[in-house]
Write a protein that holds these residues in place. Structure first.
Motif, mmCIF file in Angstrom:
data_model
loop_
_atom_site.group_PDB
_atom_site.id
_atom_site.type_symbol
_atom_site.label_atom_id
_atom_site.label_comp_id
_atom_site.label_asym_id
_atom_site.label_seq_id
_atom_site.Cartn_x
_atom_site.Cartn_y
_atom_site.Cartn_z
ATOM 1 N N ALA A 2 9.616 10.263 3.074
ATOM 2 C CA ALA A 2 10.900 9.578 3.038
ATOM 3 C C ALA A 2 10.978 8.604 1.877
ATOM 4 C CB ALA A 2 11.132 8.845 4.360
ATOM 5 N N GLY A 3 9.907 7.821 1.641
ATOM 6 C CA GLY A 3 9.904 6.829 0.578
ATOM 7 C C GLY A 3 8.711 7.009 -0.326
ATOM 8 N N ALA A 4 8.719 6.257 -1.436
ATOM 9 C CA ALA A 4 7.650 6.390 -2.416
ATOM 10 C C ALA A 4 6.720 5.185 -2.361
ATOM 11 C CB ALA A 4 8.234 6.533 -3.818
ATOM 12 N N VAL A 5 5.467 5.418 -2.746
ATOM 13 C CA VAL A 5 4.464 4.356 -2.823
ATOM 14 C C VAL A 5 4.693 3.553 -4.098
ATOM 15 C CG1 VAL A 5 1.997 3.940 -3.184
ATOM 16 C CG2 VAL A 5 2.756 5.604 -1.472
ATOM 17 N N SER A 6 4.631 2.236 -3.990
ATOM 18 C CA SER A 6 4.823 1.394 -5.174
ATOM 19 C C SER A 6 3.546 1.268 -5.991
ATOM 20 C CB SER A 6 5.294 -0.004 -4.753
ATOM 21 O OG SER A 6 6.535 0.074 -4.089
ATOM 22 N N ALA A 7 2.402 1.102 -5.316
ATOM 23 C CA ALA A 7 1.135 0.934 -6.030
ATOM 24 C C ALA A 7 -0.018 1.357 -5.130
ATOM 25 C CB ALA A 7 0.946 -0.515 -6.472
ATOM 26 N N LEU A 8 -1.138 1.708 -5.777
ATOM 27 C CA LEU A 8 -2.338 2.094 -5.039
ATOM 28 C C LEU A 8 -3.487 1.192 -5.504
ATOM 29 C CD1 LEU A 8 -3.402 5.663 -4.155
ATOM 30 C CD2 LEU A 8 -5.129 4.078 -4.953
ATOM 31 N N TYR A 61 1.864 -2.078 3.954
ATOM 32 C CA TYR A 61 0.575 -1.624 3.425
ATOM 33 C C TYR A 61 -0.009 -0.567 4.364
ATOM 34 C CZ TYR A 61 1.066 -6.185 1.128
ATOM 35 O OH TYR A 61 1.534 -7.255 0.434
ATOM 36 N N THR A 62 -0.522 0.490 3.790
ATOM 37 C CA THR A 62 -1.237 1.524 4.547
ATOM 38 C C THR A 62 -2.637 1.628 3.955
ATOM 39 O OG1 THR A 62 0.859 2.712 4.795
ATOM 40 C CG2 THR A 62 -1.149 3.901 5.364
ATOM 41 N N PHE A 63 -3.663 1.602 4.811
ATOM 42 C CA PHE A 63 -5.023 1.556 4.266
ATOM 43 C C PHE A 63 -6.002 2.334 5.136
ATOM 44 C CE2 PHE A 63 -5.226 -1.637 7.524
ATOM 45 C CZ PHE A 63 -6.555 -1.704 7.909
ATOM 46 N N ILE A 64 -7.113 2.716 4.498
ATOM 47 C CA ILE A 64 -8.282 3.235 5.200
ATOM 48 C C ILE A 64 -9.508 2.586 4.549
ATOM 49 C CG2 ILE A 64 -7.241 5.458 5.809
ATOM 50 C CD1 ILE A 64 -8.895 6.729 3.545
ATOM 51 N N GLN A 65 -10.625 2.583 5.274
ATOM 52 C CA GLN A 65 -11.872 2.068 4.722
ATOM 53 C C GLN A 65 -12.904 3.176 4.696
ATOM 54 O OE1 GLN A 65 -13.586 -1.273 6.798
ATOM 55 N NE2 GLN A 65 -15.304 -1.467 5.383
ATOM 56 N N LEU A 71 -9.136 1.687 0.548
ATOM 57 C CA LEU A 71 -8.107 2.419 -0.200
ATOM 58 C C LEU A 71 -6.770 2.004 0.386
ATOM 59 C CD1 LEU A 71 -10.735 4.502 0.263
ATOM 60 C CD2 LEU A 71 -9.341 5.906 -1.248
ATOM 61 N N LEU A 72 -5.892 1.442 -0.444
ATOM 62 C CA LEU A 72 -4.693 0.751 0.041
ATOM 63 C C LEU A 72 -3.476 1.164 -0.773
ATOM 64 C CD1 LEU A 72 -3.207 -1.772 1.423
ATOM 65 C CD2 LEU A 72 -4.100 -3.098 -0.499
#
Length: 429
Positions: A2-8, A61-65, A71-72
């Motif tokens: 639906a939307g785009a990621v701004s930064a990784l 924010y969406t993240f995993i470790q 990774l965010l």
């Protein structure tokens, strides 16, 4: 999405930025600091287990470790969290393909390659192709770098992003392994508390060109739709998960598994069955304590599959008291040894035919003096490992595996079945 990621962002275990890539220009590097502050504030809170964190400034924010790396992604738009999480896990797989393991040190040693990968795998905040084998054809580490500059492979712009064109083999072969892991938990009364089967169809393809493969299983829904008899032959598969190469619309319409396979090894499909499974290897253990200085353990192992099948690499781990010494072990088959680092006796049998029963007896010495305040000993379960080739518990069968390619070559399909122990525990002692 639906939307785009701004930064990784790639952060170390203390929240410091190792690498970050700005895709849309509407966030700054300060977002990583804000995220980590939010994460620390929520430590101890049940919501900290959520992989999505919001701040008050309209950024999610969406993240995993993974190991010591976070990774965010940061976004100001309403993104599909599930697709971002999938992308982050695929990013981990790609990094592991390049660097063997994803850790802070491997990122610091490979900044240039990391930025190249981030540029190719995401464009303007939208995920692109995430197949490591295709990416490695035109993003090369020093070990694979070539002097001739290469054009990006056609797979990058193809609808089939997981396979390159122009692949050639002298001998065209397909190897399909049907692997099932049996998970069983038996309580102290000998009752099965939990049992399920986790299956996977693992393929290795060595095929020229762009072949079309069709796979047929003894799936009850498919056989009933075709009007075939299903008595005793069909199975019900649950939680089916396919590799991205499978045409899902075709499967939903007529249950046909049709796909253009990647080159090499991949998992075509995984599934689960929650049926009641009869323990394939049943273990009984009897413990006798003679005074306080000696303990005797008698273990019986019985195979409960048909005589035509043979189990291999059997390993039965029987817990013993942590302070046991002077082992004296005798077996009717195989070999057994005391493993003090695991507080267990390990009994290994190379070959275990169906319908057989073997026995193992062991004596251990115990310290004659014990503490009056000794805590009750925790009772560990008996753990069993095994493999049974040419056998599946579920009864799944590959009815056909066809390979069609425009050049018309004949491919050799090889199918193999194997059952092994997953979490196989018996709490009988």
């Amino acid at each position: 999405m639906a939307g785009a990621v701004s930064a990784l962002f790639l952060l170390d275990i203390k929240g410091r930025v190792l690498v970050w890539r700005d895709y849309r220009g509407d966030v700054t590097a300060l977002q990583a600091e804000r995220f980590f502050t939010k994460l620390l504030d929520k430590e101890g809170d049940a919501e900290v287990h959520s992989p999505v964190v919001h701040d008050g400034a309209g950024v999610s924010y969406t993240f995993i470790q993974h190991n010591n790396v976070f990774l965010l992604t940061a976004s100001r738009q309403n993104c599909n969290a599930a697709s971002i999480l999938l992308f982050l896990h695929r990013l981990v797989d790609v990094f592991k393909h390049y660097f063997e393991e994803l850790e802070e040190e491997s990122l610091r040693d490979n900044f240039v390659v990391v930025y190249e990968l981030l540029d190719e795998m995401m464009d303007f905040g939208y995920p692109q192709y995430t197949e490591a084998t295709i990416l490695s054809e035109f993003i090369k580490t020093d070990a694979y770098r070539m002097e001739v500059t290469q054009r990006p492979p056609m797979a990058v712009t193809n609808a089939v992003s997981w396979r390159s064109e122009g692949i050639r083999y002298k001998k065209n072969e397909v190897f399909l392994d049907v692997v099932e892991s049996v998970n069983i938990l038996v309580n102290s009364n000998g009752q099965i508390v939990r049992s399920d089967i986790i299956g996977a169809l693992k393929m290795r393809t060595f095929l020229s060109g762009m072949p079309e493969c069709k796979l047929g299983l003894n799936d009850r829904v498919l056989l009933e739709a075709q009007g075939r008899a299903t008595k005793g032959k069909a199975i019900d598969l649950d939680d089916i998960k396919f590799h991205q190469c499978v045409r899902l619309t075709r499967f939903e319409n007529d249950r046909t598994i049709s796909f253009v396979p990647p080159d090499g090894a991949f998992d075509l499909m995984t599934y689960r069955l929650t049926t009641q499974v009869k323990p394939l290897i049943w273990v009984e253990a009897q413990v006798e304590k003679h005074s306080r200085s000696r303990i005797e353990i008698t273990v019986k192992a019985r195979s409960q599959y048909k005589e035509r099948s043979t189990g291999t690499n059997i390993e039965i781990e029987v817990p013993v008291p942590y302070d046991a010494t002077n082992p004296n072990i005798r077996t009717s088959m195989g070999s057994a040894a005391y493993a003090p680092e695991r507080d267990a006796m390990v009994w290994k049998i190379k070959s275990f035919p169906g319908g057989k029963e073997y026995m193992c007896r062991a004596e251990f010495s115990l310290p004659s003096i014990t503490s009056e305040e000794a805590t009750p000993e925790k009772k560990a379960p008996i753990r069993v490992k095994f493999e049974i080739p040419y056998f599946t518990v579920s009864g799944i069968q590959v009815r056909y595996l066809k390979v069609i390619e425009k050049s018309g070559y004949q491919a050799l399909p090889w199918v193999r079945y194997i059952t092994m122990a997953g979490e196989y525990e018996l709490r009988l002692i």
